[in-house]
Scaffold this motif. Sequence first.
Motif, PDB file in Angstrom:
ATOM      1  N   VAL A   1      -2.371  11.602   2.380  1.00  0.00           N
ATOM      2  CA  VAL A   1      -2.183  11.887   3.800  1.00  0.00           C
ATOM      3  C   VAL A   1      -1.866  13.368   3.986  1.00  0.00           C
ATOM      4  CG1 VAL A   1      -0.760  11.389   5.816  1.00  0.00           C
ATOM      5  CG2 VAL A   1      -1.319   9.556   4.204  1.00  0.00           C
ATOM      6  N   ALA A   2      -2.582  14.021   4.880  1.00  0.00           N
ATOM      7  CA  ALA A   2      -2.342  15.446   5.111  1.00  0.00           C
ATOM      8  C   ALA A   2      -2.287  15.743   6.604  1.00  0.00           C
ATOM      9  CB  ALA A   2      -3.458  16.276   4.485  1.00  0.00           C
TER      10      ALA A   2
ATOM     11  N   GLU B   1      -8.909   3.509   4.077  1.00  0.00           N
ATOM     12  CA  GLU B   1      -8.468   2.335   3.315  1.00  0.00           C
ATOM     13  C   GLU B   1      -9.661   1.565   2.778  1.00  0.00           C
ATOM     14  OE1 GLU B   1      -4.063   1.257   5.067  1.00  0.00           O
ATOM     15  OE2 GLU B   1      -5.789   0.284   6.019  1.00  0.00           O
TER      16      GLU B   1
ATOM     17  N   LEU C   1       0.984   5.264   0.527  1.00  0.00           N
ATOM     18  CA  LEU C   1       0.234   6.427   1.019  1.00  0.00           C
ATOM     19  C   LEU C   1       0.966   7.675   0.528  1.00  0.00           C
ATOM     20  CD1 LEU C   1      -0.422   5.507   4.773  1.00  0.00           C
ATOM     21  CD2 LEU C   1      -1.723   4.842   2.754  1.00  0.00           C
ATOM     22  N   PHE C   2       0.269   8.528  -0.198  1.00  0.00           N
ATOM     23  CA  PHE C   2       0.904   9.728  -0.730  1.00  0.00           C
ATOM     24  C   PHE C   2       0.772  10.878   0.275  1.00  0.00           C
ATOM     25  CE2 PHE C   2       0.304   7.051  -4.328  1.00  0.00           C
ATOM     26  CZ  PHE C   2       1.425   7.295  -5.107  1.00  0.00           C
ATOM     27  N   LEU C   3       1.911  11.409   0.700  1.00  0.00           N
ATOM     28  CA  LEU C   3       1.898  12.504   1.665  1.00  0.00           C
ATOM     29  C   LEU C   3       1.710  13.817   0.910  1.00  0.00           C
ATOM     30  CD1 LEU C   3       4.883  11.355   3.918  1.00  0.00           C
ATOM     31  CD2 LEU C   3       2.466  10.767   4.096  1.00  0.00           C
ATOM     32  N   THR C   4       0.852  14.677   1.422  1.00  0.00           N
ATOM     33  CA  THR C   4       0.543  15.913   0.697  1.00  0.00           C
ATOM     34  C   THR C   4       1.229  17.129   1.307  1.00  0.00           C
ATOM     35  OG1 THR C   4      -1.413  16.448   2.010  1.00  0.00           O
ATOM     36  CG2 THR C   4      -1.736  14.962   0.147  1.00  0.00           C
ATOM     37  N   GLY C   5       1.978  16.933   2.388  1.00  0.00           N
ATOM     38  CA  GLY C   5       2.697  18.057   2.999  1.00  0.00           C
ATOM     39  C   GLY C   5       3.894  18.468   2.146  1.00  0.00           C
TER      40      GLY C   5
ATOM     41  N   THR D   1       3.325   7.935  12.074  1.00  0.00           N
ATOM     42  CA  THR D   1       1.982   8.142  12.612  1.00  0.00           C
ATOM     43  C   THR D   1       0.956   7.344  11.821  1.00  0.00           C
ATOM     44  OG1 THR D   1       2.621  10.371  13.258  1.00  0.00           O
ATOM     45  CG2 THR D   1       0.269   9.923  13.185  1.00  0.00           C
ATOM     46  N   MET D   2       1.180   7.239  10.513  1.00  0.00           N
ATOM     47  CA  MET D   2       0.251   6.499   9.670  1.00  0.00           C
ATOM     48  C   MET D   2       0.598   5.010   9.619  1.00  0.00           C
ATOM     49  SD  MET D   2      -1.485   8.953   9.429  1.00  0.00           S
ATOM     50  CE  MET D   2      -2.930   9.150   8.394  1.00  0.00           C
TER      51      MET D   2
ATOM     52  N   MET E   1      -7.742   6.219   9.336  1.00  0.00           N
ATOM     53  CA  MET E   1      -7.063   5.478   8.270  1.00  0.00           C
ATOM     54  C   MET E   1      -7.830   4.244   7.835  1.00  0.00           C
ATOM     55  SD  MET E   1      -4.691   5.221   6.111  1.00  0.00           S
ATOM     56  CE  MET E   1      -3.063   5.903   6.321  1.00  0.00           C
TER      57      MET E   1
ATOM     58  N   VAL F   1      -6.882  11.557   4.255  1.00  0.00           N
ATOM     59  CA  VAL F   1      -6.803  11.078   5.634  1.00  0.00           C
ATOM     60  C   VAL F   1      -5.824  11.978   6.385  1.00  0.00           C
ATOM     61  CG1 VAL F   1      -5.135   9.305   4.972  1.00  0.00           C
ATOM     62  CG2 VAL F   1      -6.389   9.029   7.074  1.00  0.00           C
ATOM     63  N   SER F   2      -6.142  12.252   7.637  1.00  0.00           N
ATOM     64  CA  SER F   2      -5.375  13.236   8.394  1.00  0.00           C
ATOM     65  C   SER F   2      -4.422  12.575   9.386  1.00  0.00           C
ATOM     66  CB  SER F   2      -6.348  14.137   9.170  1.00  0.00           C
ATOM     67  OG  SER F   2      -5.640  15.008  10.009  1.00  0.00           O
ATOM     68  N   VAL F   3      -3.246  13.186   9.571  1.00  0.00           N
ATOM     69  CA  VAL F   3      -2.330  12.695  10.623  1.00  0.00           C
ATOM     70  C   VAL F   3      -2.710  13.243  11.994  1.00  0.00           C
ATOM     71  CG1 VAL F   3      -0.334  12.389   9.102  1.00  0.00           C
ATOM     72  CG2 VAL F   3      -0.615  14.547  10.306  1.00  0.00           C
TER      73      VAL F   3
ATOM     74  N   ASN G   1      -7.607  11.158  12.540  1.00  0.00           N
ATOM     75  CA  ASN G   1      -6.994  10.089  11.758  1.00  0.00           C
ATOM     76  C   ASN G   1      -7.944   8.897  11.655  1.00  0.00           C
ATOM     77  OD1 ASN G   1      -5.513   7.848  10.948  1.00  0.00           O
ATOM     78  ND2 ASN G   1      -3.670   8.440  12.056  1.00  0.00           N
TER      79      ASN G   1
ATOM     80  N   LYS H   1       0.857  -1.187   0.000  1.00  0.00           N
ATOM     81  CA  LYS H   1       0.000   0.000   0.000  1.00  0.00           C
ATOM     82  C   LYS H   1       0.897   1.243   0.000  1.00  0.00           C
ATOM     83  CE  LYS H   1      -3.983  -0.150   1.459  1.00  0.00           C
ATOM     84  NZ  LYS H   1      -5.233  -0.383   0.694  1.00  0.00           N
TER      85      LYS H   1
END
Lengths: 333, 333
Positions: free
Chosen positions: B267-268, B250, A48-52, A67-68, B246, B237-239, B244, A46
């Motif tokens: 992920v943001a 998913e 997960l694309f980070l957007t930060g 965290t994820m 997740m 999805v939020s950290v 969160n 899997k």
Amino acid sequence: MYDFEPESVKKFIEENEANKVAVQLPSGLRPYYSEIKKDYDEAGVKALFLTGSCFGACDIADREAETMECDALVHYGHADMGVPTSIPVLYVEAHMEAEPFDVLEKALPELRGSVWGLTTTVQHIDHLYEVKEVLSGEKIKSVIGDPGPRAKYPGQILGCDWGSARSVSGEVDGFIYIGTGEFHPVGIILATGKPVISINPLADDYERTNPELEKFMRKRWAVIAEAKSCQSFGVLVSVKGGQNRMSLAESLSEKLDKQGYDSCILVADDVNTEALRDFQIEAFVNTACPRLAISDEELFDGPVLTPFEAEVLIGDRDWEDYHLNGIGINFEI
Amino acid sequence: MYDFEPESVKKFIEENEANKVAVQLPSGLRPYYSEIKKDYDEAGVKALFLTGSCFGACDIADREAETMECDALVHYGHADMGVPTSIPVLYVEAHMEAEPFDVLEKALPELRGSVWGLTTTVQHIDHLYEVKEVLSGEKIKSVIGDPGPRAKYPGQILGCDWGSARSVSGEVDGFIYIGTGEFHPVGIILATGKPVISINPLADDYERTNPELEKFMRKRWAVIAEAKSCQSFGVLVSVKGGQNRMSLAESLSEKLDKQGYDSCILVADDVNTEALRDFQIEAFVNTACPRLAISDEELFDGPVLTPFEAEVLIGDRDWEDYHLNGIGINFEI
């Protein structure tokens, strides 16, 4: 257009027995997310694309990834600068396939008769020695400097490490920069005082930028003068792994307080100037990414000093010692 | 104007033997940083002011605080909603001293003859029972509902928990909301279908907002219809500790893929719509803060669905089951 190194990614996933992998992409690579995702789909993990933000290899999102509940992080677009991380990280440098030779050919008349230092960012590093060969065939002398403390390759520069340019600055008449954007050519000029010819592999023509150091120095002097009349100071410190200079920030904050200013420490991930506005603070000292004080200064409500400039303000350093490479001073962590 | 509870802060610092404390302030409290800092100076500890978002007690910066080697975090402006944290956290609720009685008096003619549910945010919670008494003296009936799963006090509402309003919805003709802003009155209306009278202690007059539920439902239907014609979906999805979701993200991503859409998980921390744009994704499903889909929808380039709406799209739920309190559905973590 880019090499996303699918084989290295698969090997990294296997070696770390990863089930869930965080993927960090700089803006320019985000439109390729779907192509990149295929490598993870094929490996059966899997992504997960980070957007930060993903400003550099100083900006590693290992905390978010943990965290994820990711087992590993793949960071695209930057070379490893040795920042310690809490989970395994693979750096996929995403070298650009576009060649700089057509633009270089146009620049040849400008290059003859001088000695050039060759510099680039990691995206174009594959072509640096080939450029040297082309120049050599044209009887044009060039040198490639050793990497500075945060760079990985000879000739590579970063927005906080112009070491490879500085190391050969004494032997050259100017620098050839292969890459895009204005920030890096300006950085080279500030660090060396030499002109820069930019060869952008995606452009039709080259650009020459000459030093305007006096103008820059006048501006910095004005910033210090403006800060002198301020009472409240925020010392900016970053949570980003490769930008966190807390002990420097604490020491500057204490020195400012001793001189009668009121300072506080402001912790930021991405520095959001809108959020800073809410504090109603008059002036800032930046210990995070050097870009903030040098090229983003106008986004702040008040003056923003580099650590060196704050020490000039306090009286711990002399303005006369302000070598232009002082921008990078204290930036080692 | 606010009670920053200096004694609780000092006790918390002592009990946790803290040397370095991270301080998290919502925007509205940041101008008071200097007054707040004094409490830490007096206790002899270093206060680090965090500049990232502080949207609610769902948005706890314990990871940043730990990264900066703080022993503890003090979070101002919100009541504890029970989010687990990695370091000790004190919630200083920052109750507002401004009283709502003058504005309430102006609203009295509007209130007579009906039964009212009383709601507020934590800043004004101190005045809720006094308002009930004032109304009682005027022979106006009112009730205060039990807190929902994320709230701490009877009558308290949050942007993701209108439980205290819902619990008394059947017995009232409308709600009195004590506080500022439009988001909470609109949330109460969406959750209950009843009108809301807003009593802002800082304003000169009250405001009445009536339900426009049909318009809202038409808009949501249009958003689902627009999403149906999209191919690529980003499941947000939020950290943030209290946002969160997740496993929900998913599960929605897998369901979308099974229906022939192409989805990926995004992920943001703070959701930055500018950064999302870079991915060139057509539609979004939001599992983070409900505000994003309901009131920030126009900031996104494509349609943004709630989890419930995504399940309508997939065919797992019927549009007819879309109760307005469905906005909150699946938002429990």
